[in-house]
Design a protein around this motif. Structure first.
Motif, PDB file in Angstrom:
ATOM      1  N   GLY A 156     -79.384  -6.977 -25.731  1.00  0.00           N
ATOM      2  CA  GLY A 156     -80.695  -7.140 -25.122  1.00  0.00           C
ATOM      3  C   GLY A 156     -81.836  -7.165 -26.115  1.00  0.00           C
ATOM      4  N   THR A 157     -83.024  -7.402 -25.576  1.00  0.00           N
ATOM      5  CA  THR A 157     -84.248  -7.473 -26.369  1.00  0.00           C
ATOM      6  C   THR A 157     -85.029  -6.180 -26.222  1.00  0.00           C
ATOM      7  OG1 THR A 157     -84.377  -9.864 -26.010  1.00  0.00           O
ATOM      8  CG2 THR A 157     -86.394  -8.752 -26.724  1.00  0.00           C
ATOM      9  N   SER A 158     -85.344  -5.546 -27.332  1.00  0.00           N
ATOM     10  CA  SER A 158     -86.071  -4.282 -27.310  1.00  0.00           C
ATOM     11  C   SER A 158     -87.378  -4.421 -26.538  1.00  0.00           C
ATOM     12  CB  SER A 158     -86.367  -3.834 -28.744  1.00  0.00           C
ATOM     13  OG  SER A 158     -87.127  -2.658 -28.754  1.00  0.00           O
ATOM     14  N   GLY A 159     -87.600  -3.518 -25.584  1.00  0.00           N
ATOM     15  CA  GLY A 159     -88.827  -3.524 -24.799  1.00  0.00           C
ATOM     16  C   GLY A 159     -88.770  -4.383 -23.556  1.00  0.00           C
ATOM     17  N   ALA A 160     -87.692  -5.159 -23.384  1.00  0.00           N
ATOM     18  CA  ALA A 160     -87.592  -6.037 -22.215  1.00  0.00           C
ATOM     19  C   ALA A 160     -87.319  -5.227 -20.954  1.00  0.00           C
ATOM     20  CB  ALA A 160     -86.490  -7.065 -22.426  1.00  0.00           C
ATOM     21  N   ASP A 161     -87.797  -5.722 -19.818  1.00  0.00           N
ATOM     22  CA  ASP A 161     -87.519  -5.087 -18.531  1.00  0.00           C
ATOM     23  C   ASP A 161     -86.069  -5.324 -18.136  1.00  0.00           C
ATOM     24  OD1 ASP A 161     -90.060  -4.126 -18.266  1.00  0.00           O
ATOM     25  OD2 ASP A 161     -90.751  -5.711 -16.912  1.00  0.00           O
ATOM     26  N   LEU A 162     -85.484  -4.310 -17.492  1.00  0.00           N
ATOM     27  CA  LEU A 162     -84.109  -4.397 -17.015  1.00  0.00           C
ATOM     28  C   LEU A 162     -84.090  -3.975 -15.550  1.00  0.00           C
ATOM     29  CD1 LEU A 162     -81.178  -4.971 -18.115  1.00  0.00           C
ATOM     30  CD2 LEU A 162     -80.924  -2.487 -18.209  1.00  0.00           C
ATOM     31  N   HIS A 163     -83.669  -4.863 -14.677  1.00  0.00           N
ATOM     32  CA  HIS A 163     -83.698  -4.626 -13.243  1.00  0.00           C
ATOM     33  C   HIS A 163     -82.295  -4.295 -12.734  1.00  0.00           C
ATOM     34  CE1 HIS A 163     -87.817  -6.379 -12.800  1.00  0.00           C
ATOM     35  NE2 HIS A 163     -87.431  -7.012 -13.883  1.00  0.00           N
ATOM     36  N   LEU A 164     -82.214  -3.281 -11.890  1.00  0.00           N
ATOM     37  CA  LEU A 164     -80.956  -2.925 -11.238  1.00  0.00           C
ATOM     38  C   LEU A 164     -80.855  -3.772  -9.978  1.00  0.00           C
ATOM     39  CD1 LEU A 164     -78.430  -1.254 -11.027  1.00  0.00           C
ATOM     40  CD2 LEU A 164     -79.784   0.635 -10.123  1.00  0.00           C
ATOM     41  N   ASP A 165     -80.033  -4.809 -10.040  1.00  0.00           N
ATOM     42  CA  ASP A 165     -79.986  -5.799  -8.960  1.00  0.00           C
ATOM     43  C   ASP A 165     -79.158  -5.328  -7.779  1.00  0.00           C
ATOM     44  OD1 ASP A 165     -80.315  -8.786  -8.114  1.00  0.00           O
ATOM     45  OD2 ASP A 165     -78.166  -8.395  -7.950  1.00  0.00           O
ATOM     46  N   SER A 166     -77.950  -4.853  -8.022  1.00  0.00           N
ATOM     47  CA  SER A 166     -77.060  -4.512  -6.908  1.00  0.00           C
ATOM     48  C   SER A 166     -75.865  -3.708  -7.393  1.00  0.00           C
ATOM     49  CB  SER A 166     -76.567  -5.800  -6.220  1.00  0.00           C
ATOM     50  OG  SER A 166     -75.875  -6.616  -7.153  1.00  0.00           O
ATOM     51  N   CYS A 167     -75.169  -3.112  -6.419  1.00  0.00           N
ATOM     52  CA  CYS A 167     -73.875  -2.487  -6.652  1.00  0.00           C
ATOM     53  C   CYS A 167     -72.840  -3.358  -5.952  1.00  0.00           C
ATOM     54  CB  CYS A 167     -73.845  -1.060  -6.109  1.00  0.00           C
ATOM     55  SG  CYS A 167     -72.261  -0.211  -6.350  1.00  0.00           S
ATOM     56  N   VAL A 168     -71.903  -3.880  -6.725  1.00  0.00           N
ATOM     57  CA  VAL A 168     -70.877  -4.753  -6.156  1.00  0.00           C
ATOM     58  C   VAL A 168     -69.557  -3.994  -6.077  1.00  0.00           C
ATOM     59  CG1 VAL A 168     -71.969  -6.900  -6.890  1.00  0.00           C
ATOM     60  CG2 VAL A 168     -70.376  -5.743  -8.433  1.00  0.00           C
ATOM     61  N   THR A 169     -68.749  -4.350  -5.072  1.00  0.00           N
ATOM     62  CA  THR A 169     -67.442  -3.739  -4.892  1.00  0.00           C
ATOM     63  C   THR A 169     -66.374  -4.822  -4.904  1.00  0.00           C
ATOM     64  OG1 THR A 169     -68.409  -1.996  -3.507  1.00  0.00           O
ATOM     65  CG2 THR A 169     -66.019  -2.257  -3.421  1.00  0.00           C
ATOM     66  N   PHE A 170     -65.362  -4.619  -5.756  1.00  0.00           N
ATOM     67  CA  PHE A 170     -64.235  -5.542  -5.834  1.00  0.00           C
ATOM     68  C   PHE A 170     -62.982  -4.855  -5.304  1.00  0.00           C
ATOM     69  CE2 PHE A 170     -66.954  -6.584  -9.542  1.00  0.00           C
ATOM     70  CZ  PHE A 170     -67.235  -7.915  -9.285  1.00  0.00           C
ATOM     71  N   MET A 171     -62.049  -5.672  -4.823  1.00  0.00           N
ATOM     72  CA  MET A 171     -60.739  -5.156  -4.445  1.00  0.00           C
ATOM     73  C   MET A 171     -59.680  -5.875  -5.279  1.00  0.00           C
ATOM     74  SD  MET A 171     -58.848  -4.811  -0.731  1.00  0.00           S
ATOM     75  CE  MET A 171     -59.990  -3.501  -0.239  1.00  0.00           C
ATOM     76  N   SER A 172     -58.797  -5.092  -5.893  1.00  0.00           N
ATOM     77  CA  SER A 172     -57.732  -5.682  -6.699  1.00  0.00           C
ATOM     78  C   SER A 172     -56.484  -5.870  -5.858  1.00  0.00           C
ATOM     79  CB  SER A 172     -57.443  -4.796  -7.912  1.00  0.00           C
ATOM     80  OG  SER A 172     -57.216  -3.464  -7.515  1.00  0.00           O
ATOM     81  N   GLY A 173     -55.453  -6.477  -6.444  1.00  0.00           N
ATOM     82  CA  GLY A 173     -54.251  -6.825  -5.697  1.00  0.00           C
ATOM     83  C   GLY A 173     -53.504  -5.636  -5.135  1.00  0.00           C
ATOM     84  N   ASP A 174     -53.679  -4.460  -5.734  1.00  0.00           N
ATOM     85  CA  ASP A 174     -52.982  -3.274  -5.244  1.00  0.00           C
ATOM     86  C   ASP A 174     -53.777  -2.526  -4.176  1.00  0.00           C
ATOM     87  OD1 ASP A 174     -55.014  -2.228  -6.759  1.00  0.00           O
ATOM     88  OD2 ASP A 174     -53.734  -1.108  -8.142  1.00  0.00           O
ATOM     89  N   GLY A 175     -54.904  -3.123  -3.745  1.00  0.00           N
ATOM     90  CA  GLY A 175     -55.701  -2.514  -2.688  1.00  0.00           C
ATOM     91  C   GLY A 175     -56.750  -1.529  -3.164  1.00  0.00           C
TER      92      GLY A 175
END
Length: 336
Positions: free
Chosen positions: A75-94
């Motif tokens: 990243g760039t020092s001093g740049a804004d960083l936004h928390l966009d979302s929390c994502v949930t994945f499911m793998s093949g084992d459930g």
């Protein structure tokens, strides 16, 4: 160059660049992980075999957005960083895996980079089906990772010297503190989470730090050590040591798998209390952890006291603990 703001909580996050995780089957075929509004449920993502976690150093202010700190590897020092979302994945084992999507913006407010902060380990070449996108709860999830927590069954020393399991404590119970004597509990938090990644507790075996039983705490929980002799070379007698920095795979180890009940204990100021007979910190309210607190709690009233008692000056640098016998050295330093 922008300077680190002492009023902000600073932490190093291990993240992937967005292009490390791409859709291999679905509506967004070929695209990397992106903003919530662009994501499509049931798209299948795959982590590149060349993907590598890298540190993104972030300063968390009283309100979003965050800021990328000077000296960050990404990243760039001093740049804004936004928390966009929390994502949930499911793998093949459930199994489900959560991750936070972070977006860096430039001076004009345009997206410059997207990062993925996994809350559990992700495996290269494995398929991950997108099953959830949560924008409203992302900040709280981010805060929960930073909250220092005791696991269910941990024995806490009360003001009268008796011990009680943390899950049996209630608001108003008076707890013995190292610096301020008996203090009433202001708030107790509780979450049940999968014991993986950032939420897998650290087990400090009985006696390793003179604890009377096994002590299980969240990875970033700091333990208080008073050194009678400075065998570690920290240059001071009073130390705070993060549990995860003591992991050696033997006497101090991550306890992975299943679910874990975490409890947070909050006082009017940050305190050192006693768990399984040794000194450990209570929850510290700062610009990152405040989002984990309920809305009906008067957080503004707590912040001044917690800022005054902020113990960051006592924390031991990770490099001093990068040795397999670190826990034993600390035990000997404390006279154990």
């Amino acid at each position: 160059m922008p300077q680190t703001d002492p009023a902000r909580a600073t932490q190093s996050l291990q993240v992937y660049r967005a292009d490390a995780l791409r859709v291999v089957n679905g509506a967004n075929l070929g695209d990397p992980i992106g903003f919530a509004e662009e994501l499509v449920h049931d798209d299948i993502y795959r982590l590149s075999p060349l993907a590598a976690l890298k540190p993104l150093t972030v300063e968390t202010g009283a309100t979003p957005p965050f800021r990328i700190s000077g000296g960050s590897a990404l990243g760039t020092s001093g740049a804004d960083l936004h928390l966009d979302s929390c994502v949930t994945f499911m793998s093949g084992d459930g199994q489900t895996t959560e991750a936070l999507v972070l977006v860096e913006t430039d001076a004009e407010g345009n997206a410059a980079e997207v990062y993925l902060l996994p809350l559990a380990p992700m495996t290269a070449r494995a398929d991950y089906v997108l099953v959830g996108v949560d924008c409203d709860g992302a900040l709280q999830r981010y805060a929960q990772v930073a909250c220092v927590s005791f696991t269910a069954g941990t024995m806490i020393t009360l003001a009268n010297g008796a011990q009680r399991a943390v899950e049996q404590l209630t608001v108003g119970d008076r707890i013995l503190t190292r610096d301020d004597g008996p203090q009433p509990i202001r708030w107790i938090g509780h979450q049940t989470v999968r014991a993986v990644g950032a939420f897998a507790p650290i087990c400090i075996r009985e006696g390793v730090l003179n604890n009377t039983r096994d002590l299980l705490v969240s990875p970033d929980h700091r333990l208080f050590i008073y050194q009678r002799r400075d065998h570690l070379g920290a240059g001071r007698s009073e130390l705070l040591v993060r549990a995860r920095h003591l992991v050696n795979g033997d006497t101090v180890a991550r306890r992975k798998g299943g679910f874990v009940d975490y409890y947070q204990m909050l006082f009017d100021t940050h305190q050192i209390i006693y768990a399984e007979g040794i000194a450990a910190e209570s929850m510290l309210v700062d610009t990152r952890t405040r989002a984990a607190l309920p809305k009906d709690l008067e957080v503004a009233d707590l912040l001044p006291g917690h800022r005054r008692s902020d113990p960051r000056a006592l924390e031991v640098e990770e490099q001093l603990l990068a040795r397999p016998d670190a826990a034993e050295v600390l035990r000997k330093s404390s006279g154990g």
